[in-house]
Design an enzyme around this catalytic site. Structure first.
Site, PDB file in Angstrom:
ATOM      1  N   HIS A 143       0.842  -1.199   0.000  1.00 14.98           N
ATOM      2  CA  HIS A 143       0.000   0.000   0.000  1.00 14.98           C
ATOM      3  C   HIS A 143       0.874   1.245   0.000  1.00 14.98           C
ATOM      4  O   HIS A 143       2.079   1.179   0.243  1.00 14.98           O
ATOM      5  CB  HIS A 143      -0.992   0.007   1.171  1.00 14.98           C
ATOM      6  CG  HIS A 143      -0.411   0.278   2.518  1.00 14.98           C
ATOM      7  ND1 HIS A 143      -1.182   0.646   3.598  1.00 14.98           N
ATOM      8  CD2 HIS A 143       0.862   0.229   2.986  1.00 14.98           C
ATOM      9  CE1 HIS A 143      -0.412   0.806   4.655  1.00 14.98           C
ATOM     10  NE2 HIS A 143       0.819   0.565   4.318  1.00 14.98           N
ATOM     11  N   CYS A 162       5.952   5.828   4.716  1.00 16.51           N
ATOM     12  CA  CYS A 162       4.738   5.167   4.216  1.00 16.51           C
ATOM     13  C   CYS A 162       4.192   5.875   2.969  1.00 16.51           C
ATOM     14  O   CYS A 162       3.264   5.379   2.330  1.00 16.51           O
ATOM     15  CB  CYS A 162       3.662   5.121   5.298  1.00 16.51           C
ATOM     16  SG  CYS A 162       4.191   4.217   6.746  1.00 16.51           S
ATOM     17  N   HIS A 168       4.902   0.065  -0.253  1.00 15.29           N
ATOM     18  CA  HIS A 168       5.671  -0.851   0.590  1.00 15.29           C
ATOM     19  C   HIS A 168       4.704  -1.932   1.078  1.00 15.29           C
ATOM     20  O   HIS A 168       3.492  -1.808   0.899  1.00 15.29           O
ATOM     21  CB  HIS A 168       6.298  -0.111   1.780  1.00 15.29           C
ATOM     22  CG  HIS A 168       5.276   0.483   2.700  1.00 15.29           C
ATOM     23  ND1 HIS A 168       4.653   1.679   2.446  1.00 15.29           N
ATOM     24  CD2 HIS A 168       4.733   0.019   3.861  1.00 15.29           C
ATOM     25  CE1 HIS A 168       3.786   1.935   3.414  1.00 15.29           C
ATOM     26  NE2 HIS A 168       3.809   0.937   4.280  1.00 15.29           N
ATOM     27  N   HIS A 170       3.226  -5.202   3.792  1.00 17.83           N
ATOM     28  CA  HIS A 170       3.020  -5.720   5.153  1.00 17.83           C
ATOM     29  C   HIS A 170       2.481  -7.143   5.061  1.00 17.83           C
ATOM     30  O   HIS A 170       1.789  -7.482   4.098  1.00 17.83           O
ATOM     31  CB  HIS A 170       1.967  -4.912   5.918  1.00 17.83           C
ATOM     32  CG  HIS A 170       2.359  -3.506   6.215  1.00 17.83           C
ATOM     33  ND1 HIS A 170       3.191  -3.167   7.249  1.00 17.83           N
ATOM     34  CD2 HIS A 170       2.022  -2.346   5.609  1.00 17.83           C
ATOM     35  CE1 HIS A 170       3.341  -1.860   7.281  1.00 17.83           C
ATOM     36  NE2 HIS A 170       2.647  -1.327   6.287  1.00 17.83           N
ATOM     37  N   ASP A 207      -5.353 -10.485  -0.633  1.00 14.08           N
ATOM     38  CA  ASP A 207      -4.068 -11.161  -0.507  1.00 14.08           C
ATOM     39  C   ASP A 207      -3.222 -11.007  -1.771  1.00 14.08           C
ATOM     40  O   ASP A 207      -3.706 -11.224  -2.890  1.00 14.08           O
ATOM     41  CB  ASP A 207      -4.302 -12.655  -0.205  1.00 14.08           C
ATOM     42  CG  ASP A 207      -3.022 -13.344   0.239  1.00 14.08           C
ATOM     43  OD1 ASP A 207      -2.133 -12.656   0.781  1.00 14.08           O
ATOM     44  OD2 ASP A 207      -2.910 -14.569   0.038  1.00 14.08           O
ATOM     45  N   HIS A 208      -1.944 -10.601  -1.564  1.00  9.45           N
ATOM     46  CA  HIS A 208      -0.992 -10.387  -2.666  1.00  9.45           C
ATOM     47  C   HIS A 208      -1.483  -9.331  -3.653  1.00  9.45           C
ATOM     48  O   HIS A 208      -1.288  -9.460  -4.865  1.00  9.45           O
ATOM     49  CB  HIS A 208      -0.644 -11.707  -3.368  1.00  9.45           C
ATOM     50  CG  HIS A 208       0.271 -12.568  -2.559  1.00  9.45           C
ATOM     51  ND1 HIS A 208      -0.119 -13.145  -1.369  1.00  9.45           N
ATOM     52  CD2 HIS A 208       1.576 -12.908  -2.733  1.00  9.45           C
ATOM     53  CE1 HIS A 208       0.896 -13.826  -0.860  1.00  9.45           C
ATOM     54  NE2 HIS A 208       1.944 -13.690  -1.655  1.00  9.45           N
ATOM     55  N   GLU A 254      -1.155  -4.371  11.607  1.00  7.47           N
ATOM     56  CA  GLU A 254      -0.331  -3.972  10.458  1.00  7.47           C
ATOM     57  C   GLU A 254       1.111  -4.424  10.688  1.00  7.47           C
ATOM     58  O   GLU A 254       1.819  -4.814   9.758  1.00  7.47           O
ATOM     59  CB  GLU A 254      -0.379  -2.461  10.288  1.00  7.47           C
ATOM     60  CG  GLU A 254       0.269  -1.980   9.003  1.00  7.47           C
ATOM     61  CD  GLU A 254      -0.104  -0.553   8.708  1.00  7.47           C
ATOM     62  OE1 GLU A 254      -0.761  -0.314   7.694  1.00  7.47           O
ATOM     63  OE2 GLU A 254       0.245   0.332   9.516  1.00  7.47           O
TER      64      GLU A 254
HETATM   65 NI    NI Z   1       2.395   0.615   5.716  1.00  3.54          NI
END
Ligand code: NI
Length: 268
Positions: A143, A162, A168, A170, A207-208, A254
């Protein structure tokens, strides 16, 4: 009034060995014997502390009540010849809280049984017709935190790293808490049913994925952990409702240090 929660750890082995592990109740008593089963029972009681001792209840009374009343009952379920996979879990949770209410003077307000580190069942004395099922999941996603209406400098100031233009990633951890009715046979929805709904409604979508780029819900909504928790709740609550299940709360981690729960203040 205070609420006191005690975690009791124990193993159910095929051959009961009540003396084994009594010197290490931190790990489990009874201790593990070969390939046994390990559980945690969290018992929460409510009451007024004694003005002199400061105790509302001696925690040893909770340990004793669990080991004297709940363990023998659970041992009968895993006894040779029985099939514990078919046990009605709603009825089992009702039985556990009832077994504890008598020795603890009815101060028990809720009991939570951890069947795995990621799957827990809870029953509350105020609502004996339902079990709260909690199950955890994980998805990986990228995100970027960015608000187009703000300048690049303002975005960098608020979101720091961020705001990296390429995004980046998570590994998000999610926990859902679902209120399941107990049917006439004592059964509740299976965890497989919950897993299937979460897989369809959440994992398939997130997901992904790059949340900003691939997920419509975040096209004009900053994918902060707060907004992710709310979006997941809004998707899942509709699907659960169709199955006569009430989604109570969604929590999203997160990182190991940051968790957001939505809606706030629903369950304790
Ligand atoms: Ni983040």
């Amino acid at each position: 009034m205070v609420e006191l929660t005690r975690c009791v750890r124990f193993c159910l082995n095929r051959i009961p060995a009540p003396e084994s592990g009594k010197f290490n109740t931190f790990s489990a008593w009874p201790a593990m014997s070969g390939l046994g089963r390990y559980y945690e029972l969290l018992v929460t009681c409510r009451g007024e502390p004694d003005p002199q001792t400061g105790y509302f209840l001696n925690i040893k009374a909770i340990d004793t009540a669990v080991r004297q009343h709940v363990l023998p009952y659970l041992q009968t379920i895993v006894a040779p010849g029985e099939d514990p996979s078919q046990v009605p879990m709603g009825k089992l949770m009702q039985r556990i809280i009832t077994l504890l209410q008598q020795p603890l003077n009815a101060s028990v307000i809720r009991v939570r049984l951890a069947l795995t580190p990621f799957y827990q069942l809870q029953i509350r004395s105020c609502d004996m017709d339902h079990v709260i099922l909690r199950q955890q999941y994980e998805f990986a996603a990228a995100h970027r935190l960015h608000v187009p209406e703000l300048s690049d400098e303002e975005n960098r100031k608020i979101f720091g790293k961020c705001n990296n233009p390429s995004g980046h990633g998570h590994n998000y951890q999610v926990e859902v808490a679902v209120k399941c009715p107990i049917d006439n046979n004592g059964h509740i929805a299976t965890v497989n049913k919950i897993d299937q709904l979460v897989d369809n409604e959440i994992m398939e979508r997130l997901d992904h994925k790059h949340l900003n780029e691939d997920v419509d819900a975040f096209a004009n909504l900053n994918p902060s952990v707060e907004n992710i928790a709310k979006v997941i709740y809004d998707w899942l609550v509709v699907a659960m409702d169709k199955e006569n299940l009430k989604l109570e709360v969604v929590s999203v981690w997160e990182t190991g240090k940051t968790r957001c729960t939505y809606p706030a203040g629903v369950l304790s």
